[in-house]
Design a protein around this motif. Structure first.
Motif, PDB file in Angstrom:
ATOM      1  N   LEU A 192       0.827  -1.121  -0.031  1.00  0.00           N
ATOM      2  CA  LEU A 192       0.109  -0.220   0.026  1.00  0.00           C
ATOM      3  C   LEU A 192       0.890   1.379  -0.079  1.00  0.00           C
ATOM      4  O   LEU A 192       1.723   1.308   0.757  1.00  0.00           O
ATOM      5  CB  LEU A 192      -0.869  -0.007   1.300  1.00  0.00           C
ATOM      6  N   PRO A 193       0.472   2.240  -0.840  1.00  0.00           N
ATOM      7  CA  PRO A 193       1.227   3.671  -0.808  1.00  0.00           C
ATOM      8  C   PRO A 193       1.182   4.415   0.495  1.00  0.00           C
ATOM      9  O   PRO A 193       0.554   5.395   0.195  1.00  0.00           O
ATOM     10  CB  PRO A 193       0.653   4.108  -1.926  1.00  0.00           C
ATOM     11  N   TYR A 221      -5.312   1.767  -3.903  1.00  0.00           N
ATOM     12  CA  TYR A 221      -4.463   0.904  -5.152  1.00  0.00           C
ATOM     13  C   TYR A 221      -4.966   1.639  -6.544  1.00  0.00           C
ATOM     14  O   TYR A 221      -4.167   1.444  -7.506  1.00  0.00           O
ATOM     15  CB  TYR A 221      -4.927  -0.570  -5.030  1.00  0.00           C
ATOM     16  N   ALA A 222      -6.245   1.891  -6.712  1.00  0.00           N
ATOM     17  CA  ALA A 222      -6.626   2.284  -7.822  1.00  0.00           C
ATOM     18  C   ALA A 222      -6.259   3.716  -8.433  1.00  0.00           C
ATOM     19  O   ALA A 222      -6.057   4.165  -9.624  1.00  0.00           O
ATOM     20  CB  ALA A 222      -8.431   2.398  -8.012  1.00  0.00           C
ATOM     21  N   ALA A 223      -5.630   4.459  -7.172  1.00  0.00           N
ATOM     22  CA  ALA A 223      -5.313   6.073  -7.543  1.00  0.00           C
ATOM     23  C   ALA A 223      -3.793   6.062  -8.052  1.00  0.00           C
ATOM     24  O   ALA A 223      -3.480   7.054  -8.293  1.00  0.00           O
ATOM     25  CB  ALA A 223      -5.380   6.749  -6.280  1.00  0.00           C
ATOM     26  N   ASN A 224      -3.039   4.901  -8.115  1.00  0.00           N
ATOM     27  CA  ASN A 224      -1.641   4.731  -8.689  1.00  0.00           C
ATOM     28  C   ASN A 224      -0.856   5.902  -7.964  1.00  0.00           C
ATOM     29  O   ASN A 224      -0.214   6.819  -8.527  1.00  0.00           O
ATOM     30  CB  ASN A 224      -1.618   5.043 -10.297  1.00  0.00           C
ATOM     31  N   ILE A 225      -1.025   5.928  -6.635  1.00  0.00           N
ATOM     32  CA  ILE A 225      -0.246   6.959  -5.969  1.00  0.00           C
ATOM     33  C   ILE A 225       1.507   6.770  -5.859  1.00  0.00           C
ATOM     34  O   ILE A 225       1.715   5.518  -5.703  1.00  0.00           O
ATOM     35  CB  ILE A 225      -0.376   7.116  -4.402  1.00  0.00           C
ATOM     36  N   ARG A 226       2.102   7.916  -6.084  1.00  0.00           N
ATOM     37  CA  ARG A 226       3.685   7.444  -6.270  1.00  0.00           C
ATOM     38  C   ARG A 226       4.580   7.341  -4.886  1.00  0.00           C
ATOM     39  O   ARG A 226       5.163   6.414  -4.891  1.00  0.00           O
ATOM     40  CB  ARG A 226       4.318   8.319  -7.415  1.00  0.00           C
ATOM     41  N   GLU A 227       4.299   8.366  -4.266  1.00  0.00           N
ATOM     42  CA  GLU A 227       4.856   8.531  -3.073  1.00  0.00           C
ATOM     43  C   GLU A 227       4.099   8.106  -2.060  1.00  0.00           C
ATOM     44  O   GLU A 227       2.775   8.499  -2.069  1.00  0.00           O
ATOM     45  CB  GLU A 227       5.292   9.973  -2.813  1.00  0.00           C
ATOM     46  N   PRO A 228       4.595   7.538  -0.870  1.00  0.00           N
ATOM     47  CA  PRO A 228       3.731   6.991   0.412  1.00  0.00           C
ATOM     48  C   PRO A 228       3.120   8.376   0.834  1.00  0.00           C
ATOM     49  O   PRO A 228       3.725   9.068   1.354  1.00  0.00           O
ATOM     50  CB  PRO A 228       4.514   6.124   1.128  1.00  0.00           C
ATOM     51  N   LEU A 234      -3.486  10.978   3.887  1.00  0.00           N
ATOM     52  CA  LEU A 234      -4.345   9.937   3.871  1.00  0.00           C
ATOM     53  C   LEU A 234      -5.534  10.655   4.005  1.00  0.00           C
ATOM     54  O   LEU A 234      -6.481  10.222   3.224  1.00  0.00           O
ATOM     55  CB  LEU A 234      -3.789   8.753   4.528  1.00  0.00           C
ATOM     56  N   GLY A 235      -5.539  11.476   5.026  1.00  0.00           N
ATOM     57  CA  GLY A 235      -6.908  12.006   5.225  1.00  0.00           C
ATOM     58  C   GLY A 235      -7.575  12.693   4.226  1.00  0.00           C
ATOM     59  O   GLY A 235      -8.453  12.870   3.961  1.00  0.00           O
TER      60      GLY A 235
END
Length: 440
Positions: A192-193, A221-228, A234-235
Protein backbone atom coordinates in the motif's frame (compact mmCIF):
# COMPACT_ATOMS: atom_id res chain seq x y z
CA UNK A 1 -39.52 -38.88 -9.07
CA UNK A 2 -36.53 -38.04 -6.88
CA UNK A 3 -34.35 -37.60 -9.99
CA UNK A 4 -36.82 -35.11 -11.46
CA UNK A 5 -36.75 -33.12 -8.26
CA UNK A 6 -32.97 -33.24 -8.22
CA UNK A 7 -32.85 -31.47 -11.59
CA UNK A 8 -34.63 -28.50 -10.01
CA UNK A 9 -32.32 -28.24 -7.01
CA UNK A 10 -29.80 -25.40 -7.23
CA UNK A 11 -26.28 -26.81 -6.95
CA UNK A 12 -23.86 -26.06 -4.16
CA UNK A 13 -22.12 -22.72 -4.70
CA UNK A 14 -19.15 -22.89 -7.01
CA UNK A 15 -15.82 -22.33 -5.32
CA UNK A 16 -14.18 -20.80 -8.38
CA UNK A 17 -11.91 -17.84 -7.87
CA UNK A 18 -13.64 -14.44 -8.28
CA UNK A 19 -13.09 -12.55 -11.49
CA UNK A 20 -10.05 -10.30 -11.61
CA UNK A 21 -12.26 -7.22 -11.79
CA UNK A 22 -14.23 -8.22 -8.68
CA UNK A 23 -13.97 -5.90 -5.66
CA UNK A 24 -10.94 -6.50 -3.47
CA UNK A 25 -13.11 -7.59 -0.54
CA UNK A 26 -14.66 -10.30 -2.72
CA UNK A 27 -11.31 -11.49 -4.04
CA UNK A 28 -10.02 -11.78 -0.47
CA UNK A 29 -13.11 -13.54 0.83
CA UNK A 30 -12.04 -16.55 2.95
CA UNK A 31 -12.27 -19.97 1.34
CA UNK A 32 -12.42 -21.91 4.61
CA UNK A 33 -13.54 -21.21 8.15
CA UNK A 34 -9.96 -21.16 9.45
CA UNK A 35 -9.32 -18.16 7.17
CA UNK A 36 -12.01 -16.04 8.86
CA UNK A 37 -10.28 -13.39 10.97
CA UNK A 38 -11.27 -12.02 14.34
CA UNK A 39 -13.88 -14.65 15.26
CA UNK A 40 -11.77 -17.43 16.77
CA UNK A 41 -14.08 -17.55 19.79
CA UNK A 42 -16.70 -19.00 17.41
CA UNK A 43 -14.78 -20.68 14.59
CA UNK A 44 -11.95 -22.17 16.66
CA UNK A 45 -11.92 -25.78 17.75
CA UNK A 46 -13.51 -24.90 21.09
CA UNK A 47 -15.98 -22.38 19.64
CA UNK A 48 -19.66 -23.04 19.00
CA UNK A 49 -19.22 -23.11 15.22
CA UNK A 50 -16.03 -25.14 15.40
CA UNK A 51 -17.75 -27.79 17.50
CA UNK A 52 -20.76 -27.99 15.18
CA UNK A 53 -18.55 -28.39 12.12
CA UNK A 54 -16.49 -31.08 13.87
CA UNK A 55 -19.71 -32.95 14.63
CA UNK A 56 -20.90 -32.49 11.03
CA UNK A 57 -24.27 -31.14 12.12
CA UNK A 58 -25.46 -27.56 12.36
CA UNK A 59 -28.23 -26.13 14.49
CA UNK A 60 -30.15 -23.03 13.49
CA UNK A 61 -28.41 -19.87 14.62
CA UNK A 62 -28.50 -16.09 14.57
CA UNK A 63 -25.21 -14.36 13.78
CA UNK A 64 -25.27 -11.02 15.56
CA UNK A 65 -22.55 -8.47 14.96
CA UNK A 66 -21.61 -5.13 13.43
CA UNK A 67 -21.11 -4.63 9.68
CA UNK A 68 -17.98 -6.00 8.10
CA UNK A 69 -17.31 -8.77 10.62
CA UNK A 70 -17.92 -11.76 8.31
CA UNK A 71 -21.50 -12.86 8.95
CA UNK A 72 -22.32 -13.69 5.31
CA UNK A 73 -18.94 -15.30 4.69
CA UNK A 74 -19.23 -17.44 7.81
CA UNK A 75 -22.67 -18.70 6.80
CA UNK A 76 -21.52 -19.70 3.31
CA UNK A 77 -18.44 -21.46 4.66
CA UNK A 78 -20.57 -23.30 7.21
CA UNK A 79 -22.63 -24.82 4.41
CA UNK A 80 -19.49 -25.89 2.56
CA UNK A 81 -17.91 -27.34 5.70
CA UNK A 82 -20.75 -29.78 6.33
CA UNK A 83 -21.78 -30.38 2.70
CA UNK A 84 -25.09 -28.53 2.81
CA UNK A 85 -26.84 -26.77 -0.02
CA UNK A 86 -26.58 -23.00 0.48
CA UNK A 87 -29.43 -20.64 -0.30
CA UNK A 88 -29.39 -16.95 0.58
CA UNK A 89 -32.12 -14.34 0.73
CA UNK A 90 -32.11 -10.79 2.02
CA UNK A 91 -34.92 -9.43 4.13
CA UNK A 92 -34.33 -6.06 2.46
CA UNK A 93 -35.24 -7.33 -1.00
CA UNK A 94 -37.37 -10.41 -0.30
CA UNK A 95 -41.03 -10.94 0.53
CA UNK A 96 -43.42 -13.79 1.24
CA UNK A 97 -43.20 -15.10 -2.33
CA UNK A 98 -39.41 -15.37 -2.08
CA UNK A 99 -39.67 -17.23 1.20
CA UNK A 100 -42.17 -19.71 -0.25
CA UNK A 101 -39.89 -20.28 -3.21
CA UNK A 102 -36.93 -20.92 -0.91
CA UNK A 103 -38.88 -23.38 1.25
CA UNK A 104 -40.21 -25.21 -1.81
CA UNK A 105 -36.69 -25.64 -3.15
CA UNK A 106 -35.53 -26.84 0.27
CA UNK A 107 -38.35 -29.41 0.38
CA UNK A 108 -37.29 -30.74 -3.03
CA UNK A 109 -33.69 -30.87 -1.90
CA UNK A 110 -34.71 -32.81 1.22
CA UNK A 111 -36.52 -35.34 -0.96
CA UNK A 112 -33.26 -35.79 -2.86
CA UNK A 113 -31.36 -36.34 0.39
CA UNK A 114 -29.73 -32.93 0.51
CA UNK A 115 -29.96 -30.60 3.48
CA UNK A 116 -30.33 -26.84 3.01
CA UNK A 117 -28.74 -24.02 4.93
CA UNK A 118 -30.99 -21.01 4.45
CA UNK A 119 -29.08 -17.79 5.08
CA UNK A 120 -31.29 -14.77 5.78
CA UNK A 121 -29.40 -11.49 5.74
CA UNK A 122 -30.84 -8.60 7.79
CA UNK A 123 -33.34 -11.05 9.28
CA UNK A 124 -34.54 -8.42 11.77
CA UNK A 125 -36.17 -6.54 8.87
CA UNK A 126 -38.80 -9.26 8.47
CA UNK A 127 -41.98 -8.50 10.40
CA UNK A 128 -43.35 -10.81 13.09
CA UNK A 129 -45.66 -12.69 10.72
CA UNK A 130 -42.82 -13.35 8.30
CA UNK A 131 -40.55 -14.49 11.13
CA UNK A 132 -43.27 -16.88 12.31
CA UNK A 133 -43.28 -18.32 8.79
CA UNK A 134 -39.85 -19.83 9.39
CA UNK A 135 -40.93 -21.86 12.41
CA UNK A 136 -42.57 -24.95 10.82
CA UNK A 137 -39.72 -25.39 8.33
CA UNK A 138 -37.08 -25.04 11.03
CA UNK A 139 -38.93 -27.48 13.32
CA UNK A 140 -39.33 -30.06 10.54
CA UNK A 141 -35.68 -29.74 9.62
CA UNK A 142 -36.51 -28.62 6.08
CA UNK A 143 -33.92 -25.88 6.52
CA UNK A 144 -31.21 -25.03 8.96
CA UNK A 145 -31.73 -21.32 9.46
CA UNK A 146 -28.76 -18.99 9.74
CA UNK A 147 -29.89 -15.40 10.20
CA UNK A 148 -27.63 -12.37 10.22
CA UNK A 149 -28.43 -9.16 12.03
CA UNK A 150 -26.77 -6.00 13.24
CA UNK A 151 -29.62 -5.39 15.70
CA UNK A 152 -30.05 -6.83 19.18
CA UNK A 153 -31.94 -10.12 18.60
CA UNK A 154 -33.73 -9.75 21.94
CA UNK A 155 -35.61 -6.77 20.55
CA UNK A 156 -35.55 -7.45 16.82
CA UNK A 157 -36.65 -11.11 16.67
CA UNK A 158 -39.64 -13.08 17.91
CA UNK A 159 -39.20 -15.05 21.12
CA UNK A 160 -40.49 -18.16 19.31
CA UNK A 161 -37.78 -17.87 16.68
CA UNK A 162 -35.08 -17.14 19.26
CA UNK A 163 -36.05 -20.24 21.22
CA UNK A 164 -35.27 -22.36 18.17
CA UNK A 165 -31.97 -20.72 17.27
CA UNK A 166 -28.68 -20.18 19.03
CA UNK A 167 -27.48 -16.58 19.12
CA UNK A 168 -23.79 -16.27 18.26
CA UNK A 169 -22.10 -12.90 18.67
CA UNK A 170 -19.49 -11.79 16.14
CA UNK A 171 -17.04 -9.24 17.50
CA UNK A 172 -15.79 -6.07 15.89
CA UNK A 173 -12.48 -6.82 14.23
CA UNK A 174 -9.59 -5.80 16.44
CA UNK A 175 -6.35 -4.26 15.22
CA UNK A 176 -4.64 -7.62 14.72
CA UNK A 177 -7.50 -8.89 12.56
CA UNK A 178 -7.61 -5.70 10.51
CA UNK A 179 -3.84 -5.76 9.95
CA UNK A 180 -4.19 -9.38 8.84
CA UNK A 181 -6.69 -8.27 6.19
CA UNK A 182 -4.33 -5.52 5.03
CA UNK A 183 -1.48 -8.02 4.80
CA UNK A 184 -3.61 -10.28 2.61
CA UNK A 185 -4.45 -7.30 0.41
CA UNK A 186 -0.77 -6.45 0.02
CA UNK A 187 0.08 -10.06 -0.84
CA UNK A 188 -2.46 -9.84 -3.65
CA UNK A 189 -2.07 -6.25 -4.85
CA UNK A 190 1.35 -5.12 -3.62
CA UNK A 191 2.47 -2.73 -0.91
CA UNK A 192 0.00 0.00 0.00
CA UNK A 193 1.25 3.54 -0.76
CA UNK A 194 1.26 4.50 2.92
CA UNK A 195 3.79 5.24 5.63
CA UNK A 196 3.67 3.06 8.72
CA UNK A 197 1.85 5.79 10.65
CA UNK A 198 -0.68 6.23 7.86
CA UNK A 199 -1.35 2.49 7.79
CA UNK A 200 -2.02 2.60 11.53
CA UNK A 201 -4.39 5.49 10.94
CA UNK A 202 -6.21 3.65 8.15
CA UNK A 203 -6.77 0.64 10.41
CA UNK A 204 -8.03 2.85 13.25
CA UNK A 205 -10.45 4.66 10.94
CA UNK A 206 -12.10 1.35 9.96
CA UNK A 207 -13.57 1.07 13.49
CA UNK A 208 -13.66 -2.72 13.35
CA UNK A 209 -15.22 -2.97 9.87
CA UNK A 210 -13.13 -5.24 7.64
CA UNK A 211 -15.13 -4.59 4.49
CA UNK A 212 -14.73 -0.82 4.92
CA UNK A 213 -10.99 -1.25 5.42
CA UNK A 214 -10.58 -3.27 2.21
CA UNK A 215 -12.72 -0.82 0.25
CA UNK A 216 -10.48 2.04 1.41
CA UNK A 217 -7.40 0.02 0.46
CA UNK A 218 -8.85 -0.64 -2.99
CA UNK A 219 -9.38 3.10 -3.47
CA UNK A 220 -5.71 3.69 -2.68
CA UNK A 221 -4.55 1.00 -5.10
CA UNK A 222 -6.71 2.38 -7.90
CA UNK A 223 -5.23 5.89 -7.54
CA UNK A 224 -1.69 4.82 -8.57
CA UNK A 225 -0.12 6.97 -5.86
CA UNK A 226 3.65 7.35 -6.44
CA UNK A 227 4.89 8.50 -3.03
CA UNK A 228 3.65 6.96 0.24
CA UNK A 229 1.07 9.10 2.01
CA UNK A 230 1.49 10.19 5.61
CA UNK A 231 -1.58 10.37 7.90
CA UNK A 232 -2.38 13.95 6.88
CA UNK A 233 -2.09 13.09 3.19
CA UNK A 234 -4.24 10.01 3.70
CA UNK A 235 -6.95 12.03 5.40
CA UNK A 236 -6.91 14.58 2.58
CA UNK A 237 -6.97 11.91 -0.12
CA UNK A 238 -9.85 9.93 1.40
CA UNK A 239 -11.72 13.10 2.41
CA UNK A 240 -12.01 11.56 5.82
CA UNK A 241 -10.50 12.72 9.07
CA UNK A 242 -7.98 10.08 10.03
CA UNK A 243 -6.27 9.82 13.39
CA UNK A 244 -2.56 10.66 13.39
CA UNK A 245 -0.17 8.80 15.67
CA UNK A 246 2.83 10.56 17.18
CA UNK A 247 6.42 9.41 17.35
CA UNK A 248 5.66 7.27 20.39
CA UNK A 249 3.06 5.45 18.24
CA UNK A 250 0.31 5.69 20.85
CA UNK A 251 -2.64 4.16 19.00
CA UNK A 252 -6.29 5.00 18.74
CA UNK A 253 -7.28 2.41 21.35
CA UNK A 254 -4.53 3.43 23.77
CA UNK A 255 -5.69 7.04 23.69
CA UNK A 256 -9.39 6.29 24.16
CA UNK A 257 -8.50 3.97 27.05
CA UNK A 258 -6.37 6.71 28.63
CA UNK A 259 -9.23 9.20 28.24
CA UNK A 260 -11.72 6.81 29.85
CA UNK A 261 -9.43 6.00 32.79
CA UNK A 262 -8.64 9.69 33.37
CA UNK A 263 -12.35 10.52 33.48
CA UNK A 264 -13.00 7.65 35.87
CA UNK A 265 -10.14 8.86 38.06
CA UNK A 266 -11.64 12.39 38.21
CA UNK A 267 -8.59 14.03 36.60
CA UNK A 268 -9.99 16.73 34.29
CA UNK A 269 -6.54 17.91 33.21
CA UNK A 270 -5.38 14.50 31.98
CA UNK A 271 -8.79 13.81 30.40
CA UNK A 272 -8.55 17.06 28.44
CA UNK A 273 -5.03 16.21 27.32
CA UNK A 274 -5.93 12.79 25.91
CA UNK A 275 -9.10 14.09 24.28
CA UNK A 276 -7.11 16.93 22.71
CA UNK A 277 -4.58 14.40 21.43
CA UNK A 278 -7.36 12.55 19.64
CA UNK A 279 -9.22 15.55 18.24
CA UNK A 280 -6.16 17.45 17.04
CA UNK A 281 -4.90 14.24 15.41
CA UNK A 282 -8.07 14.09 13.34
CA UNK A 283 -10.18 11.59 15.29
CA UNK A 284 -13.89 11.76 14.46
CA UNK A 285 -15.52 14.02 17.10
CA UNK A 286 -18.69 11.90 17.01
CA UNK A 287 -16.62 8.85 17.97
CA UNK A 288 -15.28 10.73 21.01
CA UNK A 289 -18.84 11.80 21.87
CA UNK A 290 -20.07 8.22 21.69
CA UNK A 291 -17.42 7.22 24.21
CA UNK A 292 -18.37 10.12 26.51
CA UNK A 293 -22.05 9.14 26.37
CA UNK A 294 -21.15 5.58 27.29
CA UNK A 295 -18.99 6.81 30.17
CA UNK A 296 -21.83 8.96 31.51
CA UNK A 297 -23.96 5.85 32.02
CA UNK A 298 -21.24 3.36 32.94
CA UNK A 299 -19.18 5.38 35.42
CA UNK A 300 -21.51 8.12 36.69
CA UNK A 301 -25.09 6.98 36.24
CA UNK A 302 -27.49 8.32 38.86
CA UNK A 303 -24.68 9.79 40.95
CA UNK A 304 -25.27 12.75 38.60
CA UNK A 305 -28.16 12.20 36.16
CA UNK A 306 -27.21 15.42 34.34
CA UNK A 307 -24.01 13.81 33.03
CA UNK A 308 -25.84 11.93 30.29
CA UNK A 309 -27.86 15.05 29.43
CA UNK A 310 -24.66 17.11 29.14
CA UNK A 311 -23.14 14.58 26.72
CA UNK A 312 -26.23 14.38 24.51
CA UNK A 313 -26.45 18.18 24.48
CA UNK A 314 -22.79 18.30 23.42
CA UNK A 315 -23.58 15.91 20.57
CA UNK A 316 -26.46 18.13 19.43
CA UNK A 317 -24.30 21.25 19.70
CA UNK A 318 -21.49 19.68 17.68
CA UNK A 319 -23.87 18.51 14.95
CA UNK A 320 -25.40 22.01 14.86
CA UNK A 321 -22.12 24.00 14.83
CA UNK A 322 -19.64 21.58 13.27
CA UNK A 323 -15.87 21.96 13.66
CA UNK A 324 -14.10 23.79 15.14
CA UNK A 325 -16.83 25.72 17.02
CA UNK A 326 -18.71 22.64 18.11
CA UNK A 327 -15.64 21.06 19.68
CA UNK A 328 -15.94 23.42 22.64
CA UNK A 329 -19.17 21.62 23.60
CA UNK A 330 -17.24 18.32 23.61
CA UNK A 331 -14.67 19.89 25.92
CA UNK A 332 -17.47 21.05 28.24
CA UNK A 333 -18.94 17.54 28.37
CA UNK A 334 -15.50 16.07 29.07
CA UNK A 335 -14.93 18.47 31.98
CA UNK A 336 -18.40 17.76 33.37
CA UNK A 337 -17.76 14.02 33.38
CA UNK A 338 -14.32 14.33 34.95
CA UNK A 339 -15.59 16.52 37.81
CA UNK A 340 -18.87 14.67 38.44
CA UNK A 341 -19.33 12.19 41.33
CA UNK A 342 -18.71 8.64 40.14
CA UNK A 343 -20.80 5.49 40.47
CA UNK A 344 -20.89 2.27 38.49
CA UNK A 345 -24.00 1.08 40.36
CA UNK A 346 -26.16 1.25 37.22
CA UNK A 347 -23.54 -0.66 35.23
CA UNK A 348 -23.27 -3.35 37.92
CA UNK A 349 -27.07 -3.53 38.13
CA UNK A 350 -27.32 -4.06 34.38
CA UNK A 351 -24.88 -6.97 34.43
CA UNK A 352 -26.53 -8.61 37.44
CA UNK A 353 -30.10 -8.21 36.16
CA UNK A 354 -29.22 -9.40 32.64
CA UNK A 355 -27.53 -12.46 34.12
CA UNK A 356 -30.59 -13.23 36.25
CA UNK A 357 -32.92 -12.72 33.28
CA UNK A 358 -30.96 -15.28 31.23
CA UNK A 359 -30.93 -17.78 34.09
CA UNK A 360 -34.62 -17.54 34.99
CA UNK A 361 -36.00 -17.77 31.47
CA UNK A 362 -39.68 -16.94 31.02
CA UNK A 363 -41.11 -16.77 34.54
CA UNK A 364 -44.51 -15.09 34.64
CA UNK A 365 -45.00 -11.94 36.72
CA UNK A 366 -47.68 -12.13 39.44
CA UNK A 367 -51.16 -12.13 37.90
CA UNK A 368 -52.35 -9.19 39.98
CA UNK A 369 -49.96 -6.79 38.20
CA UNK A 370 -50.85 -7.94 34.68
CA UNK A 371 -53.19 -5.82 32.56
CA UNK A 372 -56.49 -7.40 31.62
CA UNK A 373 -57.77 -5.73 28.45
CA UNK A 374 -60.09 -8.66 27.59
CA UNK A 375 -62.87 -10.43 29.50
CA UNK A 376 -61.04 -13.74 29.26
CA UNK A 377 -57.97 -12.27 30.91
CA UNK A 378 -60.10 -10.82 33.70
CA UNK A 379 -61.84 -14.17 34.18
CA UNK A 380 -58.56 -16.01 34.69
CA UNK A 381 -57.37 -13.51 37.30
CA UNK A 382 -55.29 -10.94 35.45
CA UNK A 383 -55.23 -7.69 37.44
CA UNK A 384 -57.24 -9.07 40.36
CA UNK A 385 -56.48 -7.41 43.72
CA UNK A 386 -53.93 -5.04 42.20
CA UNK A 387 -52.83 -2.49 44.81
CA UNK A 388 -52.91 0.95 43.18
CA UNK A 389 -50.01 2.78 44.81
CA UNK A 390 -51.50 6.26 44.40
CA UNK A 391 -54.40 5.23 46.64
CA UNK A 392 -52.10 3.93 49.35
CA UNK A 393 -50.77 5.89 52.28
CA UNK A 394 -47.55 7.71 51.29
CA UNK A 395 -48.22 6.63 47.70
CA UNK A 396 -46.59 3.27 48.37
CA UNK A 397 -48.38 -0.08 48.56
CA UNK A 398 -45.37 -2.32 49.29
CA UNK A 399 -46.80 -5.02 47.01
CA UNK A 400 -44.71 -7.90 45.68
CA UNK A 401 -43.81 -7.60 42.00
CA UNK A 402 -41.58 -10.67 41.60
CA UNK A 403 -42.50 -14.00 39.95
CA UNK A 404 -43.72 -16.55 42.48
CA UNK A 405 -40.72 -18.75 41.70
CA UNK A 406 -38.23 -16.01 42.62
CA UNK A 407 -37.26 -14.35 45.85
CA UNK A 408 -36.88 -10.54 45.61
CA UNK A 409 -33.42 -9.69 44.31
CA UNK A 410 -31.07 -6.74 44.75
CA UNK A 411 -29.29 -5.63 41.59
CA UNK A 412 -29.00 -1.88 42.05
CA UNK A 413 -27.14 -0.61 45.11
CA UNK A 414 -26.68 3.19 45.04
CA UNK A 415 -23.46 4.60 46.41
CA UNK A 416 -23.09 7.31 49.07
CA UNK A 417 -22.07 9.92 46.51
CA UNK A 418 -23.87 12.66 44.63
CA UNK A 419 -27.54 12.27 43.79
CA UNK A 420 -27.38 8.53 44.49
CA UNK A 421 -27.10 9.33 48.20
CA UNK A 422 -30.70 10.60 48.03
CA UNK A 423 -31.74 7.62 45.92
CA UNK A 424 -30.22 5.31 48.54
CA UNK A 425 -32.14 7.03 51.34
CA UNK A 426 -35.37 6.71 49.38
CA UNK A 427 -34.82 3.00 48.68
CA UNK A 428 -33.99 2.32 52.32
CA UNK A 429 -37.21 4.04 53.37
CA UNK A 430 -39.18 1.87 50.94
CA UNK A 431 -37.49 -1.27 52.31
CA UNK A 432 -38.43 -0.32 55.89
CA UNK A 433 -42.00 0.46 54.79
CA UNK A 434 -42.33 -2.95 53.08
CA UNK A 435 -41.25 -4.67 56.28
CA UNK A 436 -43.83 -2.68 58.31
CA UNK A 437 -46.63 -3.49 55.86
CA UNK A 438 -45.76 -7.20 55.97
CA UNK A 439 -45.48 -7.17 59.77
CA UNK A 440 -41.85 -8.14 59.75
Amino acid sequence: MTDLFADDIPPLPARDQPREDSPLADRLRPRALDEVVGQDHLTGADGAIGRMVAAGKLSSMILWGPPGTGKTTTARLLADAVGMRFEAISAVFSGVADLKKAFTAADKAADAGQRTLLFVDEIHRFNRAQQDGFLPFVERGTVTLVGATTENPSFALNAALLSRAQVLILQRLDQDALFTLLSRAEELEGTLPLTGEAKDALVASADGDGRFLLNQAETLYAANIREPLDPAGLGKFLQRRVAVYDKDRDGHYNLISALHKSLRGSDPQAALYYMARMLTAGEEPLYVLRRLVRFASEDIGLADPQALTQCLAAKDAYEFLGSPEGELAIVQACLYLATAPKSNAAYAAQKASFKAAKETGSLMPPQNILNAPTKLMKDIGYGKDYAYDHNAEDGFSGDNYWPEEMEPQTYYEPVERGFERKVRERMEWWDRKRQELRGE
